[in-house]
Write an enzyme that holds these catalytic residues in place. Structure first.
Site, PDB file in Angstrom:
ATOM      1  N   SER A 113       0.813  -1.206   0.000  1.00  0.00           N
ATOM      2  CA  SER A 113       0.000   0.000   0.000  1.00  0.00           C
ATOM      3  C   SER A 113       0.856   1.270   0.000  1.00  0.00           C
ATOM      4  O   SER A 113       1.567   1.539  -0.955  1.00  0.00           O
ATOM      5  CB  SER A 113      -0.970  -0.041   1.185  1.00  0.00           C
ATOM      6  N   ASP A 118      -2.187   6.282  -3.681  1.00  0.00           N
ATOM      7  CA  ASP A 118      -1.068   5.652  -2.982  1.00  0.00           C
ATOM      8  C   ASP A 118      -0.552   4.478  -3.808  1.00  0.00           C
ATOM      9  O   ASP A 118      -0.941   4.283  -4.965  1.00  0.00           O
ATOM     10  CB  ASP A 118      -1.464   5.253  -1.563  1.00  0.00           C
ATOM     11  N   ASP A 161      -0.958   1.229  -4.022  1.00  0.00           N
ATOM     12  CA  ASP A 161      -1.847   0.230  -4.617  1.00  0.00           C
ATOM     13  C   ASP A 161      -3.205   0.804  -5.001  1.00  0.00           C
ATOM     14  O   ASP A 161      -4.099   0.072  -5.398  1.00  0.00           O
ATOM     15  CB  ASP A 161      -2.026  -0.965  -3.685  1.00  0.00           C
ATOM     16  N   ASP A 179      -5.602   2.038  -3.200  1.00  0.00           N
ATOM     17  CA  ASP A 179      -6.779   1.861  -2.352  1.00  0.00           C
ATOM     18  C   ASP A 179      -7.050   3.141  -1.554  1.00  0.00           C
ATOM     19  O   ASP A 179      -8.014   3.205  -0.794  1.00  0.00           O
ATOM     20  CB  ASP A 179      -6.649   0.647  -1.433  1.00  0.00           C
TER      21      ASP A 179
END
Length: 450
Positions: A96, A235, A237, A239
């Protein structure tokens, strides 16, 4: 130390997170599923992605599970396709917002919601026992048509004709999983797009994979230079998403409160879900709608389950996580950004809403803390609570101290070796005072354990 934190498994590659560990976690997951179950897998752009992905695939196949490799994808797309393509589970290889040397594993159910703490414990128990199923090897195949499937879903769920195509939008993918994907998607939706940091690169050369005010100044400069209206900053990834306009970073609580209001206005549901890290701005933004804010533990998995259990219209974390049940019980930054673009006439509406509300000052810091001593540090913090002379203490997740004019939260991070300190009040000096006091207290305790 447990394997799972607040958002899956996370660690520094080849230290906390090795290919061997990933192989055995995959075997544990496969053992929890039936033979010939179907699992999909995707990664973000980190340089360690392939070696860890190969270990996970080998573990799944060895226990008789079929695997579909979806390549590099945003986490929300992996979660959605787990449901829409009827997989039995989905695996996202990502850390992440953490720095490049980290990576991790996030697990999703067939209905797209993240694995619950109870399910994670089952995987952890199987991992610890090392009693993995023996079965004929599963089959591996490559996924096709992921972006097209996600685009079809967006067109079904959102009134795409109402998207504000007059806005010039910067897409700052941060060289992460959003790179290329979001720009292409938004272009297909006829939005005016200006890409930035849009080439996949797991070293994140453009900026930190954690989008914050102090990491987005180059993005703001680019936005102004191009005379754009809004920047969407993802960010590692994708999410999470945060926003900037020509005045700069829009903050953490402001966009989440604004988008929550947009969703709540058109929903029959009377609750919004959030976490103990979120500020009071959320209540202020929806108070005239008669909507209740329900707070729970930090982490998108906890938030997703709280959103569903509370029957909330939306779940938000102030870091830029949005869980909108209309899409599913998973964090979907792309869907949330499109909700915003379908409801606003101009970018200035966000600041205009909060100009009419009491001003709050929110800030946060973190103290590096080795994972093995986090628990003992937090125990000592609890022993010092009375010295803060607060009016109330919420210990649901960390320690949140409530004052007449402010609040202070101290909690152990579930995604990195750190203790987080967050403060909010009605004056910048009060916020600064509380944040400094909390940070100094934690730092002194950590220093004693070095």
């Amino acid at each position: 130390m447990p394997l799972f934190g607040t958002s899956g498994i996370r660690g520094v590659v080849d230290q906390d997170l090795t290919p061997g560990l990933c192989h055995e976690v995959a075997q544990a997951l496969a053992t929890s599923l039936t033979v010939r179950s179907r699992v999909c897998l995707a990664t973000d752009t980190r340089v360690s992605r392939n070696v860890l992905k190969e270990a996970i695939i080998a573990g799944l196949l060895s226990c008789g599970v079929d695997v579909t490799d979806l390549g590099i994808l945003p986490t929300p797309v992996l979660a959605l396709l787990t449901r829409e393509w009827e997989f039995d589970a989905g695996i996202m290889v990502t850390a992440s917002h953490n720095p490049p040397e980290f990576n991790g594993i996030k697990l999703f159910n067939r209905d797209s919601i993240g694995y619950s703490p109870e399910q994670e414990w089952q995987i952890e128990r199987l991992y610890s026992q090392k009693q993995f199923r023996e079965a004929p090897s599963g089959m591996l195949q490559q996924g096709r048509g992921m972006r097209e499937s996600y685009l079809d879903f967006i067109r079904q769920k959102l009134p795409v004709k109402s998207l504000n195509r007059g806005l010039k939008v910067v897409i700052d993918a941060g060289n992460g999983a959003a790179s290329g994907f979001v720009t292409s998607l938004f272009t297909d939706l006829d939005l005016q797009v200006l890409p930035l940091n849009d080439v996949p690169d797991g070293l994140f050369p453009g900026r930190s994979p954690e989008p914050r005010g102090d990491t987005l100044q180059t993005t703001v400069d680019f936005l102004r230079e191009k005379e754009a209206d809004l920047a969407l900053c993802f960010d590692g990834d994708a999410d999470r998403v945060v926003f900037c306009d020509r005045e700069g970073f829009l903050g953490f609580n402001e966009p989440t409160a604004f988008i929550s209001r947009l969703v709540a206005e058109r929903s029959p549901k009377s609750r919004i879900a959030s976490t103990v890290e979120s500020g009071r701005l959320l209540e202020l933004a929806v108070q005239d709608l008669g909507v209740e804010v329900v707070r729970g533990k930090v982490g998108d998995v906890h938030l997703a389950h709280l959103t569903r259990e509370a029957g909330a219209s939306i779940g938000t974390e102030q870091v830029g996580v949005y869980i909108i049940p209309e899409a599913g019980y998973y964090p979907d930054s792309i869907f949330a950004a499109l909700v915003l673009l379908s409801r606003v006439g101009k970018a200035g509406e966000i600041r205009e809403l909060f100009a009419g509300l009491p001003r709050l000052f929110f800030d946060k810091s973190k103290v590096p803390c080795p994972n093995p001593v986090k628990e003992s540090v937090m125990q000592e913090v609890r022993g010092r609570v009375e010295s803060f002379e607060s009016k109330g203490v919420n210990d649901l997740d960390g320690i949140r101290l409530e004052f007449d004019d402010a609040w202070l939260l101290i909690r152990a991070s579930g995604t990195e070796p750190a203790i987080r300190v967050i403060a909010e009040s009605e004056s910048p000096s009060r916020t600064e005072e509380l944040l400094a006091r909390g940070t100094v207290t934690v730092q002194a305790i950590v220093d004693k354990r070095r």
